[in-house]
Design a protein around this motif. Structure first.
Motif, PDB file in Angstrom:
ATOM      1  N   GLU A   1     -22.645  36.689  31.696  1.00  0.00           N
ATOM      2  CA  GLU A   1     -21.273  36.961  31.265  1.00  0.00           C
ATOM      3  C   GLU A   1     -20.863  36.019  30.132  1.00  0.00           C
ATOM      4  O   GLU A   1     -20.252  36.444  29.143  1.00  0.00           O
ATOM      5  N   VAL A   2     -21.212  34.745  30.273  1.00  0.00           N
ATOM      6  CA  VAL A   2     -20.827  33.774  29.245  1.00  0.00           C
ATOM      7  C   VAL A   2     -21.476  34.126  27.899  1.00  0.00           C
ATOM      8  O   VAL A   2     -20.841  33.997  26.850  1.00  0.00           O
ATOM      9  N   VAL A   3     -22.707  34.599  27.945  1.00  0.00           N
ATOM     10  CA  VAL A   3     -23.379  34.977  26.695  1.00  0.00           C
ATOM     11  C   VAL A   3     -22.619  36.128  26.012  1.00  0.00           C
ATOM     12  O   VAL A   3     -22.404  36.120  24.801  1.00  0.00           O
ATOM     13  N   GLY A   4     -22.150  37.095  26.826  1.00  0.00           N
ATOM     14  CA  GLY A   4     -21.361  38.197  26.268  1.00  0.00           C
ATOM     15  C   GLY A   4     -20.043  37.701  25.683  1.00  0.00           C
ATOM     16  O   GLY A   4     -19.643  38.091  24.580  1.00  0.00           O
ATOM     17  N   VAL A   5     -19.357  36.815  26.427  1.00  0.00           N
ATOM     18  CA  VAL A   5     -18.095  36.247  25.952  1.00  0.00           C
ATOM     19  C   VAL A   5     -18.335  35.479  24.651  1.00  0.00           C
ATOM     20  O   VAL A   5     -17.557  35.580  23.701  1.00  0.00           O
ATOM     21  N   ARG A   6     -19.438  34.745  24.605  1.00  0.00           N
ATOM     22  CA  ARG A   6     -19.767  33.957  23.414  1.00  0.00           C
ATOM     23  C   ARG A   6     -19.923  34.866  22.189  1.00  0.00           C
ATOM     24  O   ARG A   6     -19.379  34.578  21.117  1.00  0.00           O
ATOM     25  N   GLU A   7     -20.634  35.962  22.360  1.00  0.00           N
ATOM     26  CA  GLU A   7     -20.867  36.834  21.207  1.00  0.00           C
ATOM     27  C   GLU A   7     -19.555  37.442  20.710  1.00  0.00           C
ATOM     28  O   GLU A   7     -19.324  37.537  19.501  1.00  0.00           O
TER      29      GLU A   7
ATOM     30  N   VAL B   1     -23.533  19.096   9.391  1.00  0.00           N
ATOM     31  CA  VAL B   1     -22.500  20.056   9.766  1.00  0.00           C
ATOM     32  C   VAL B   1     -21.152  19.673   9.175  1.00  0.00           C
ATOM     33  O   VAL B   1     -20.332  20.529   8.847  1.00  0.00           O
ATOM     34  N   GLY B   2     -20.912  18.371   9.037  1.00  0.00           N
ATOM     35  CA  GLY B   2     -19.586  17.910   8.630  1.00  0.00           C
ATOM     36  C   GLY B   2     -18.638  17.956   9.812  1.00  0.00           C
ATOM     37  O   GLY B   2     -19.059  17.859  10.960  1.00  0.00           O
ATOM     38  N   ASP B   3     -17.344  18.135   9.545  1.00  0.00           N
ATOM     39  CA  ASP B   3     -16.391  18.229  10.639  1.00  0.00           C
ATOM     40  C   ASP B   3     -16.572  19.550  11.379  1.00  0.00           C
ATOM     41  O   ASP B   3     -16.833  20.585  10.765  1.00  0.00           O
ATOM     42  N   GLY B   4     -16.433  19.495  12.702  1.00  0.00           N
ATOM     43  CA  GLY B   4     -16.544  20.726  13.482  1.00  0.00           C
ATOM     44  C   GLY B   4     -15.901  20.540  14.837  1.00  0.00           C
ATOM     45  O   GLY B   4     -15.686  19.414  15.289  1.00  0.00           O
ATOM     46  N   VAL B   5     -15.567  21.656  15.484  1.00  0.00           N
ATOM     47  CA  VAL B   5     -15.070  21.588  16.854  1.00  0.00           C
ATOM     48  C   VAL B   5     -16.007  22.362  17.760  1.00  0.00           C
ATOM     49  O   VAL B   5     -16.452  23.463  17.435  1.00  0.00           O
ATOM     50  N   ARG B   6     -16.336  21.751  18.889  1.00  0.00           N
ATOM     51  CA  ARG B   6     -17.207  22.400  19.874  1.00  0.00           C
ATOM     52  C   ARG B   6     -16.340  22.949  20.995  1.00  0.00           C
ATOM     53  O   ARG B   6     -15.609  22.190  21.644  1.00  0.00           O
ATOM     54  N   ILE B   7     -16.435  24.244  21.189  1.00  0.00           N
ATOM     55  CA  ILE B   7     -15.598  24.929  22.170  1.00  0.00           C
ATOM     56  C   ILE B   7     -16.483  25.427  23.308  1.00  0.00           C
ATOM     57  O   ILE B   7     -17.415  26.209  23.088  1.00  0.00           O
ATOM     58  N   SER B   8     -16.196  24.979  24.541  1.00  0.00           N
ATOM     59  CA  SER B   8     -16.933  25.479  25.707  1.00  0.00           C
ATOM     60  C   SER B   8     -16.419  26.866  26.046  1.00  0.00           C
ATOM     61  O   SER B   8     -15.220  27.131  25.960  1.00  0.00           O
ATOM     62  N   LEU B   9     -17.341  27.737  26.479  1.00  0.00           N
ATOM     63  CA  LEU B   9     -16.948  29.093  26.844  1.00  0.00           C
ATOM     64  C   LEU B   9     -17.197  29.318  28.328  1.00  0.00           C
ATOM     65  O   LEU B   9     -17.834  28.501  28.995  1.00  0.00           O
ATOM     66  N   GLY B  10     -16.664  30.392  28.845  1.00  0.00           N
ATOM     67  CA  GLY B  10     -16.778  30.666  30.272  1.00  0.00           C
ATOM     68  C   GLY B  10     -16.496  32.134  30.523  1.00  0.00           C
ATOM     69  O   GLY B  10     -16.586  32.950  29.599  1.00  0.00           O
ATOM     70  N   PRO B  11     -16.110  32.479  31.758  1.00  0.00           N
ATOM     71  CA  PRO B  11     -15.844  33.879  32.078  1.00  0.00           C
ATOM     72  C   PRO B  11     -14.717  34.440  31.204  1.00  0.00           C
ATOM     73  O   PRO B  11     -13.828  33.700  30.770  1.00  0.00           O
ATOM     74  N   ALA B  12     -14.740  35.750  31.007  1.00  0.00           N
ATOM     75  CA  ALA B  12     -13.712  36.402  30.184  1.00  0.00           C
ATOM     76  C   ALA B  12     -12.306  36.115  30.690  1.00  0.00           C
ATOM     77  O   ALA B  12     -11.387  35.906  29.900  1.00  0.00           O
ATOM     78  N   VAL B  13     -12.133  36.045  32.036  1.00  0.00           N
ATOM     79  CA  VAL B  13     -10.773  35.813  32.566  1.00  0.00           C
ATOM     80  C   VAL B  13     -10.238  34.446  32.169  1.00  0.00           C
ATOM     81  O   VAL B  13      -9.026  34.227  32.164  1.00  0.00           O
ATOM     82  N   VAL B  14     -11.133  33.511  31.861  1.00  0.00           N
ATOM     83  CA  VAL B  14     -10.684  32.183  31.449  1.00  0.00           C
ATOM     84  C   VAL B  14     -10.477  32.141  29.927  1.00  0.00           C
ATOM     85  O   VAL B  14      -9.499  31.560  29.442  1.00  0.00           O
TER      86      VAL B  14
ATOM     87  N   LEU C   1     -17.113  27.304  34.080  1.00  0.00           N
ATOM     88  CA  LEU C   1     -15.687  27.480  34.374  1.00  0.00           C
ATOM     89  C   LEU C   1     -15.445  28.584  35.395  1.00  0.00           C
ATOM     90  O   LEU C   1     -14.318  29.011  35.596  1.00  0.00           O
ATOM     91  N   ALA C   2     -16.530  29.052  36.038  1.00  0.00           N
ATOM     92  CA  ALA C   2     -16.405  30.187  36.956  1.00  0.00           C
ATOM     93  C   ALA C   2     -16.112  29.768  38.385  1.00  0.00           C
ATOM     94  O   ALA C   2     -15.955  30.609  39.262  1.00  0.00           O
ATOM     95  N   GLY C   3     -16.043  28.476  38.663  1.00  0.00           N
ATOM     96  CA  GLY C   3     -15.830  28.041  40.047  1.00  0.00           C
ATOM     97  C   GLY C   3     -17.152  27.718  40.718  1.00  0.00           C
ATOM     98  O   GLY C   3     -18.196  27.668  40.080  1.00  0.00           O
ATOM     99  N   LEU C   4     -17.092  27.505  42.041  1.00  0.00           N
ATOM    100  CA  LEU C   4     -18.266  27.038  42.777  1.00  0.00           C
ATOM    101  C   LEU C   4     -19.270  28.156  43.050  1.00  0.00           C
ATOM    102  O   LEU C   4     -18.870  29.269  43.384  1.00  0.00           O
ATOM    103  N   PRO C   5     -20.566  27.860  42.988  1.00  0.00           N
ATOM    104  CA  PRO C   5     -21.552  28.819  43.497  1.00  0.00           C
ATOM    105  C   PRO C   5     -21.224  29.076  44.977  1.00  0.00           C
ATOM    106  O   PRO C   5     -20.957  28.122  45.714  1.00  0.00           O
ATOM    107  N   PRO C   6     -21.221  30.335  45.419  1.00  0.00           N
ATOM    108  CA  PRO C   6     -20.651  30.661  46.742  1.00  0.00           C
ATOM    109  C   PRO C   6     -21.341  30.001  47.931  1.00  0.00           C
ATOM    110  O   PRO C   6     -20.655  29.535  48.846  1.00  0.00           O
ATOM    111  N   THR C   7     -22.661  29.946  47.964  1.00  0.00           N
ATOM    112  CA  THR C   7     -23.322  29.330  49.123  1.00  0.00           C
ATOM    113  C   THR C   7     -23.116  27.817  49.105  1.00  0.00           C
ATOM    114  O   THR C   7     -22.892  27.184  50.147  1.00  0.00           O
TER     115      THR C   7
END
Ligand SMILES: *Cc1c(COP(=O)(O)O)cnc(C)c1O
Length: 366
Positions: free
Chosen positions: A283-289, A340-353, A44-50
């Motif tokens: 960054e995503v790993v930090g946001v995830r934790e 697991v039973g019922d569950g929701v999977r939430i995608s994570l991304g940069p903190a600003v998102v 969710l961070a946008g395009l790789p710059p190059t």
């Protein structure tokens, strides 16, 4: 059915497609547009710059051949970039139109109709589909109680293809090294390890298994540019195996599967943009934790994840999904998933998102 009677051996037009295709539903998650889509684990961070610069140049007249001419047959430049990223020989690499394409080609190359395809449950939703389109018997083996794969169950059908996913989609859990060893020691056929989320599981994307695949004639490892590399729309994936396995998969795949623009952007993302990719993944790993800690604070029991998403067991996944959607946030619900039973999977991304939508999750999940 004598050749003198050409009409008699005609198959009715309605029966011409493979039987396994007829009952197959189209993949239609029924997603209406949503403000913030946290359902598909893309970057969710946008395009790789190059890679973004290459995309911008594609409209320039001088760059027309990028679009108007065929790409290279087997994406040799991309293979070289992948080879140096992983530290493996380029002849051990096969690319494709997304890793879905590489998985499909591998399944086709290493099975014949009527064989079975074993995979854990829950896992990547494409597996049941891949089995059926290739006229294989799908065999779903529930995860073990600790959410590692259950090696004995997976091996029970003596399948020609055994698939596991590490980190596993949707649980985010790793397949243990002992389970991988057990599968490789005892499987009847090919063992595929899907590492679509490897970049989130370790700082350097942990290429050990890909390296092992270059010499183990039973192991095939797949990866993708759709997740940490931020290029899901360009459709680029790859697999690593012995040169023999890579070439068998490549024959099954066929030529011209990676577009020119896709190949150039993928090469840029895997070389010049690697620091960006690694920084994003960190960054995503930090946001995830932090996200997991907050969920736990609400009294929920999120499954410890090594990927860029988290699976949260809830009482009624469909209700949670529709309440989030009504508030502009799309996530992926799972109903009665094995183990697991019922569950929701939430995608994570940069903190600003992610940070700004926390109040929405707190309101719906509390
Ligand atoms: C997203 C995902 C892929 C990627 O598929 P592509 O075709 O490369 O976009 C592969 N495997 C798993 C488990 C995934 O979640």
């Amino acid at each position: 059915m004598s050749p003198a009677d050409p009409e008699l051996d005609r198959i009715p037009a309605s029966d011409l497609a493979r039987a396994s295709y007829r009952e197959l539903p189209f993949y239609e998650p029924g997603r209406a547009p949503v403000e913030l889509d946290l359902s598909d684990n893309t970057n969710l961070a946008g395009l790789p710059p190059t890679a973004a610069k290459i995309l911008a140049s594609a409209g320039a007249p001088a760059a027309a051949p990028l679009v108007t001419r065929y790409p290279s047959l087997w994406a040799g430049d991309l293979k070289e970039a992948i080879a140096s990223y992983l530290g493996v020989p380029a002849r051990c690499v096969v690319t494709g139109c997304g890793s879905d394409d590489v998985l499909d080609a591998a399944v086709r190359a290493f099975s014949v109709p009527g064989d079975s395809l074993a995979f854990p449950a829950p896992t990547f939703s494409m597996l049941d589909h891949l089995a059926r389109v290739n006229a294989l018997e799908p065999y779903a083996a529930p995860l073990a109680a600790d959410l590692d794969v259950d090696v004995d169950l997976l091996l029970a059908p003596r399948a020609r293809i055994t698939y596991v996913c590490s980190p596993n989609n949707p649980t985010g859990t790793l397949v243990s090294p002992a389970a991988v060893d057990g599968l490789l020691a005892r499987a009847r056929g090919l063992v595929i390890v899907d590492e679509a989320y490897a970049e989130y599981a370790a700082d350097d994307g942990a290429p050990e298994l890909a390296r092992r695949a270059t010499t183990d004639g039973r192991l095939f490892v797949t990866r993708t540019l759709s997740k940490a590399f931020g290029l899901a729309g360009m459709r680029v994936g790859y697999g690593v195996g012995t040169p023999e396995i890579a070439s068998a998969v490549e024959k099954s795949r066929g030529p011209y599967k990676v577009g020119r623009l896709s190949e150039q952007m993928a090469v840029a993302a895997m070389t010049d943009d690697l620091p960006w990719v690694r920084e994003q993944a960190r960054e995503v790993v930090g946001v995830r934790e932090r996200f997991v800690a907050k969920l736990t604070g609400l009294g929920l029991r999120p499954i410890p994840s090594r990927a860029n998403f988290v699976l949260v067991p809830v009482d009624d996944a469909a209700r949670v999904a529709s309440e989030l959607r009504a508030r502009g946030v799309g996530i992926r619900p799972f109903a009665r998933a094995a183990r697991v039973g019922d569950g929701v999977r939430i995608s994570l991304g940069p903190a600003v998102v992610i940070d700004p939508v926390w109040p929405v999750f707190a309101e719906v999940l509390a």
